[in-house]
Enzyme design. Structure first.
Site, PDB file in Angstrom:
ATOM      1  N   TYR A 167     -25.507 -27.328 -43.157  1.00 45.15           N
ATOM      2  CA  TYR A 167     -24.178 -27.494 -43.891  1.00 45.15           C
ATOM      3  C   TYR A 167     -22.973 -26.646 -43.257  1.00 45.15           C
ATOM      4  O   TYR A 167     -23.215 -25.352 -43.241  1.00 45.15           O
ATOM      5  CB  TYR A 167     -24.343 -27.192 -45.537  1.00 45.15           C
ATOM      6  N   GLY A 192     -18.473 -30.099 -48.846  1.00 53.35           N
ATOM      7  CA  GLY A 192     -18.435 -30.569 -50.301  1.00 53.35           C
ATOM      8  C   GLY A 192     -19.003 -32.119 -50.523  1.00 53.35           C
ATOM      9  O   GLY A 192     -20.235 -32.051 -49.759  1.00 53.35           O
ATOM     10  N   HIS A 250      -7.106 -27.248 -47.118  1.00 56.59           N
ATOM     11  CA  HIS A 250      -7.562 -26.407 -48.362  1.00 56.59           C
ATOM     12  C   HIS A 250      -6.394 -25.528 -48.521  1.00 56.59           C
ATOM     13  O   HIS A 250      -6.333 -24.790 -49.850  1.00 56.59           O
ATOM     14  CB  HIS A 250      -8.726 -25.578 -48.143  1.00 56.59           C
ATOM     15  N   ASN A 293     -15.103 -19.530 -48.134  1.00 56.21           N
ATOM     16  CA  ASN A 293     -16.071 -19.422 -49.231  1.00 56.21           C
ATOM     17  C   ASN A 293     -16.564 -18.205 -49.944  1.00 56.21           C
ATOM     18  O   ASN A 293     -17.227 -17.447 -49.454  1.00 56.21           O
ATOM     19  CB  ASN A 293     -17.215 -20.229 -48.687  1.00 56.21           C
ATOM     20  N   ARG A 334      -6.815   6.194 -87.567  1.00 55.49           N
ATOM     21  CA  ARG A 334      -8.103   7.090 -88.025  1.00 55.49           C
ATOM     22  C   ARG A 334      -9.245   6.520 -86.861  1.00 55.49           C
ATOM     23  O   ARG A 334     -10.127   7.088 -86.480  1.00 55.49           O
ATOM     24  CB  ARG A 334      -8.481   6.505 -89.193  1.00 55.49           C
TER      25      ARG A 334
END
Length: 506
Positions: A51, A58, A81, A193, A279
């Site tokens: 891959y 994708g 991208h 990535n 407080r």
């Protein structure tokens, strides 16, 4: 600063971002990089189906790519991208992104050439910081859009911040004698990535939030004096009885800040007990410190994480497509950070109300020099209330949302980058609320008697008066708020033992 891929800390990042420290690489890390790169080249040579190296991305992961097209594949990836929109990240975030991406690649699981990492660090060391739009990331498959814009300048494209100007990347590179690179197998994917946009934004936000948390205690101490607050609530035994270390330390710092003050009181002297906003300072501020500690832990893990895909192990014998790019851990941390800092604004605004409301104190109404004719701090409280309300909207968790992408291949995403951006907006708003409390607290304490203040708060007041005058008549208070905000961001810090006005800008 020597990067190894495994040992980067927030303290080191602070020095790289605030002090512009240069970075270099350990020799052992270079050996891991070379081994990983050799594995990628063998995969291409052997035509293995892996891959992102010999396939598309994708939903296109089943599309095989001929080895003669591997360079084109990586360039197309970056171009397609780079779809970021909106306002750009602060320059410090861009610088952090460069460092974090290089550090991740140095782990030796990503298969990039040495020149790629060298170029990232050359940009850092020569102050060339890519212009990166803030919007467009889903926070899974990594911060694809922001990181693509980070990569463009490496190719001689896009824009950068350089010597105080926003210029074309190639122009800055030419001046520094830097040549564009051509991406080869897996390098584009390895560069984008990852979770470096959300993590970088988270680091810059955390550093500012940590400083703001200390400042909130300093300001709250001055408010305690303006309202003759009861110091008994900060007694060590009370804090130990509950047991939270952060609560114990906040109370300890409050006691140190107020040591020697003649304006604070003991229970029963004026009233038996204070409102919660006074407080419960150790309990509320201490809880925020618990979150800061959690966020710091997650950021330091992520800063040294391999977050791309696929990862290469055993010299290329094992190449696995996993999901380390998924930003869920940082998404949760950023949402938590935003909620915790929003609470500092919430409780600060309630203290502002007690400073200006004549029904809740013995001060002039709205700290006005001439109540009625002069409105004083009346509308400053309105402004604080508006900022607090805006924070409540921004604090809605981004991490609970998810929208499928890439034809449902990437069907669950983190929205962590949105969370980091919202956290940073909350931090900025909270600083403005605290700036308003600071103005009101200085006014109230000085009305009560500067000579009765603790040595530390008196020093803070005197430094503040050089920038923000005593309110003798109404003026455009927006200017005062802006000055106080800038002072908090750039000048005022506090340590456990003393107040230090050293400049520290993010």
């Amino acid at each position: 600063m020597i990067l190894t891929g495994n040992t980067l800390t927030l303290k080191q990042m602070k020095e790289i971002l605030l002090e512009q420290k240069s970075v270099s690489v350990s020799e052992e890390s270079w050996e891991k990089v070379e081994e990983s790169r050799a594995a990628v080249e063998k995969i291409v040579k052997d035509n293995r189906v892996v891959y992102g190296i010999t396939t598309g991305f994708g939903k296109f992961s089943d599309v095989l790519i001929n080895k003669e097209h591997v360079e084109e594949l990586q360039l197309n990836l970056i171009h397609s991208h780079a779809v970021g929109v909106g306002e750009v990240f602060p320059e410090s975030v861009s610088r952090a992104m460069l460092v974090l991406r290089a550090n991740a690649l140095l782990k030796g699981y990503s298969g990039v050439r040495r020149i790629v990492i060298e170029r990232l660090l050359e940009f850092v060391n020569k102050g060339i910081h890519p212009v990166v739009p803030q919007q467009g990331s889903l926070g899974a498959s990594g911060d694809l859009a922001p990181l693509s814009h980070l990569v463009l300048p490496l190719l001689g494209e896009g824009e950068v911040f350089y010597k105080g100007h926003r210029v074309e990347a190639l122009k800055a590179m030419t001046k520094e004698g830097i040549f564009p690179i051509t991406l080869t197998a897996k390098e584009g994917l390895a560069l984008i990535n990852g979770t470096q946009a959300m993590t970088a934004m988270g680091i810059v936000g955390y550093l500012e939030a940590e400083k703001l948390a200390y400042q909130s205690e300093m300001i709250a101490a001055m408010t305690m004096e303006g309202l003759n607050g009861i110091i008994d609530a900060f007694d060590q035994d009370v804090q130990i009885a509950r047991g939270y270390p952060e609560q114990i330390r906040v109370a300890e710092r409050m006691r140190e800040l107020l040591a020697g003050s003649k304006l604070v009181t003991k229970q029963g002297e004026i009233r038996v007990q204070d409102a919660y906003s006074l407080r419960c300072i150790p309990q509320v501020h201490g809880a925020t410190w618990q979150v800061l500690n959690y966020v710091k832990e997650k950021l330091e893990i992520e800063m040294n994480a391999a977050t791309d895909n696929p990862l290469i192990f055993e010299g290329g014998k094992k190449v696995i497509s996993g999901g380390n790019f998924h930003g869920q851990p940082i998404a949760f941390a950023m949402d938590f950070l935003g909620i915790a800092i929003a609470e500092l604004a919430n409780i600060s605004e309630r203290r502002i109300e007690r400073l200006v409301n004549p029904q809740l104190n013995d001060l002039p109404p709205f700290l006005s020099p001439e109540p009625g004719l002069q409105s004083g701090a009346m509308i400053m409280q309105y402004c604080a209330a508006s900022l607090v309300s805006e924070n409540k909207t921004l604090a809605h968790p981004a991490s609970v949302d998810s929208i499928p992408s890439s034809a449902n291949q990437e069907d669950h995403v983190s929205m962590g980058t949105i969370g980091s951006r919202h956290a940073y907006q909350i931090i900025a708003n909270t600083r403005r609320v605290l700036a308003i409390e600071l103005i009101c607290a200085m006014q109230a304490a000085e009305i009560k008697g500067k000579e009765k203040m603790s040595p530390i708060t008196k020093d803070i007041l005197e430094e503040g008066r050089k920038k923000i005058p005593f309110i003798e008549k109404d003026r455009v208070f927006a200017k005062d708020i802006a000055v106080a905000e800038d002072w908090l961001k750039t000048s005022v810090s506090i340590t456990k033992k003393k107040v230090n006005f050293k400049v520290e800008t993010c």
